[in-house]
Design a protein around this motif. Structure first.
Motif, mmCIF file in Angstrom:
data_model
loop_
_atom_site.group_PDB
_atom_site.id
_atom_site.type_symbol
_atom_site.label_atom_id
_atom_site.label_comp_id
_atom_site.label_asym_id
_atom_site.label_seq_id
_atom_site.Cartn_x
_atom_site.Cartn_y
_atom_site.Cartn_z
ATOM 1 N N THR A 132 0.835 -1.207 0.000
ATOM 2 C CA THR A 132 0.000 0.000 0.000
ATOM 3 C C THR A 132 0.867 1.253 0.000
ATOM 4 O O THR A 132 0.581 2.232 -0.694
ATOM 5 C CB THR A 132 -0.940 0.002 1.216
ATOM 6 N N THR A 133 1.967 1.216 0.755
ATOM 7 C CA THR A 133 2.892 2.350 0.775
ATOM 8 C C THR A 133 3.516 2.553 -0.596
ATOM 9 O O THR A 133 3.681 3.688 -1.062
ATOM 10 C CB THR A 133 3.984 2.132 1.830
ATOM 11 N N LYS A 134 3.866 1.457 -1.275
ATOM 12 C CA LYS A 134 4.442 1.575 -2.618
ATOM 13 C C LYS A 134 3.443 2.209 -3.578
ATOM 14 O O LYS A 134 3.816 2.992 -4.461
ATOM 15 C CB LYS A 134 4.872 0.202 -3.130
ATOM 16 N N LEU A 135 2.164 1.911 -3.398
ATOM 17 C CA LEU A 135 1.153 2.536 -4.256
ATOM 18 C C LEU A 135 1.139 4.048 -4.056
ATOM 19 O O LEU A 135 1.002 4.809 -5.018
ATOM 20 C CB LEU A 135 -0.226 1.942 -3.971
ATOM 21 N N CYS A 136 1.297 4.472 -2.809
ATOM 22 C CA CYS A 136 1.378 5.919 -2.538
ATOM 23 C C CYS A 136 2.597 6.507 -3.241
ATOM 24 O O CYS A 136 2.538 7.611 -3.813
ATOM 25 C CB CYS A 136 1.454 6.171 -1.039
ATOM 26 N N ASN A 137 3.696 5.775 -3.209
ATOM 27 C CA ASN A 137 4.910 6.202 -3.913
ATOM 28 C C ASN A 137 4.643 6.336 -5.405
ATOM 29 O O ASN A 137 5.077 7.298 -6.053
ATOM 30 C CB ASN A 137 6.021 5.178 -3.671
ATOM 31 N N GLN A 138 3.925 5.368 -5.969
ATOM 32 C CA GLN A 138 3.664 5.372 -7.401
ATOM 33 C C GLN A 138 2.696 6.468 -7.820
ATOM 34 O O GLN A 138 2.754 6.955 -8.949
ATOM 35 C CB GLN A 138 3.169 3.999 -7.860
ATOM 36 N N VAL A 139 1.776 6.835 -6.931
ATOM 37 C CA VAL A 139 0.925 7.998 -7.203
ATOM 38 C C VAL A 139 1.809 9.215 -7.456
ATOM 39 O O VAL A 139 1.640 9.955 -8.430
ATOM 40 C CB VAL A 139 -0.029 8.275 -6.025
ATOM 41 N N ILE A 140 2.772 9.427 -6.564
ATOM 42 C CA ILE A 140 3.652 10.590 -6.658
ATOM 43 C C ILE A 140 4.586 10.472 -7.859
ATOM 44 O O ILE A 140 4.722 11.404 -8.662
ATOM 45 C CB ILE A 140 4.453 10.759 -5.352
ATOM 46 N N ALA A 141 5.230 9.315 -8.014
ATOM 47 C CA ALA A 141 6.199 9.139 -9.100
ATOM 48 C C ALA A 141 5.527 9.154 -10.467
ATOM 49 O O ALA A 141 6.022 9.795 -11.410
ATOM 50 C CB ALA A 141 6.960 7.832 -8.904
ATOM 51 N N GLY A 142 4.402 8.449 -10.597
ATOM 52 C CA GLY A 142 3.718 8.377 -11.881
ATOM 53 C C GLY A 142 3.185 9.726 -12.324
ATOM 54 O O GLY A 142 3.333 10.127 -13.494
ATOM 55 N N CYS A 143 2.566 10.448 -11.397
ATOM 56 C CA CYS A 143 2.056 11.771 -11.734
ATOM 57 C C CYS A 143 3.206 12.735 -12.012
ATOM 58 O O CYS A 143 3.112 13.595 -12.893
ATOM 59 C CB CYS A 143 1.171 12.302 -10.609
ATOM 60 N N ALA A 144 4.320 12.586 -11.275
ATOM 61 C CA ALA A 144 5.482 13.449 -11.501
ATOM 62 C C ALA A 144 6.025 13.273 -12.920
ATOM 63 O O ALA A 144 6.403 14.257 -13.575
ATOM 64 C CB ALA A 144 6.571 13.160 -10.478
#
Length: 303
Positions: free
Chosen positions: A181-193
């Motif tokens: 779940t934490t990695k998904l939060c990371n991917q929200v930030i990285a993917g949108c970035a």
């Protein structure tokens, strides 16, 4: 923080590494360079050769790795691959697993992680830590990865010295599934970035300024970030080999975010848009293309 060299005084455990892709090879290499005994397996056997030269023990199957290793690290592409490695022919489930741990660096759905961990524990008693990583291939090469883990606290501490041979940080986020779940939060930030930086870089280029100087110009300001400093030069210069990550991988993770968001009544409009842009990029550039090729979606023909 416990360093690997301190561990050798107490007697290191046998280690295994399953999945020698973009991340697995440099991570397994760091374990070997730290002096640990490591058995390695990959579906295509050719990738084990370079590690064997460093002292790794090539194994015939995941079960073969688990027969000699008490801590088994794994990094494969998706939940289907994890299922196959664990429960397929000669998988981990076919070996006695009491007191053994799997540390899964793969990025998969939190629900799949919990289901796999529970099923494996019931079959052979093997424990599970979901430990997806952030930092890409550069972080894997340099040992600067951030690892976010879900599982039992005592298990996390048991594997910490080994993980820190491959990473800069290991954070225990909660029970099984919390790491994913934490990695998904990371991917929200990285993917949108990635999508936003591609947009800013294209605007700079089309407006006639040197987009390659954006990292320098914005350094220290509110727009500064590791993605800005790392991604923009690669976009501008067309550096896509080796890839920082495949389009299919980031798309898989963003689709998982959208699914978890639906189940938790969480609005994710930015992530949903980023997922659709990467879907278009996958169609245009191919699933195995570097994720930063999303910048090429907005290319225009010369007038």
């Amino acid at each position: 923080m416990t360093e690997p060299f301190e561990l050798t005084e107490r007697g290191a455990e046998g280690l295994g590494y399953l999945g020698l892709g973009l991340m697995g090879i440099p991570m397994a290499r760091r374990l070997l360079q730290a002096g640990f005994t490591v058995s390695v397996w990959n579906r295509s056997t050719g990738k084990t050769a370079a590690l064997a030269e460093l002292g790794a023990r090539p194994a015939a199957s995941p079960s073969d790795v688990a027969a000699t290793a008490s801590i088994i690290f794994m990094c494969v592409t998706d939940a289907a691959a994890v299922e196959d490695v664990v429960f397929g022919p000669a998988g981990l489930a076919n070996t006695p697993g009491t007191a053994k741990l799997v540390v899964d660096f793969s990025s998969i759905h939190p629900d799949a992680t919990r289901a796999i961990a529970t099923r494996l524990k019931g079959i052979n008693g093997m424990g599970w830590i979901d430990a997806p990583v952030s930092g890409g291939t550069k972080g894997a090469e340099e040992g600067t990865l951030a690892v976010m883990a879900g599982g039992d606290a005592a298990d996390i501490e048991r594997v910490r010295p080994y993980v820190l041979a491959m990473a800069r940080r290991l954070t225990h986020m909660g029970p099984t599934g919390a790491g994913q779940t934490t990695k998904l939060c990371n991917q929200v930030i990285a993917g949108c970035a990635m999508t936003v930086l591609a947009e800013a870089t294209r605007l700079a280029t089309n407006a006639g300024i040197d987009a390659g100087r954006l990292p320098e110009a914005l350094a220290g300001g509110f727009a500064d970030s590791i993605p800005l400093q790392l991604f923009v030069p690669r976009m501008v210069q067309g550096i896509h080999s080796p890839p920082l990550g495949h389009i299919a991988t980031i798309l898989k993770d963003l689709d998982t975010v959208v699914d978890v968001a639906r189940k938790t009544s969480t609005a994710v409009p930015m992530t949903s848009l980023a997922a659709q842009l990467f879907r278009l990029a996958e169609l245009a550039r191919g699933a195995d293309a570097d994720a930063l090729e999303i910048y090429k979606l907005s290319e225009t023909k010369s007038r």
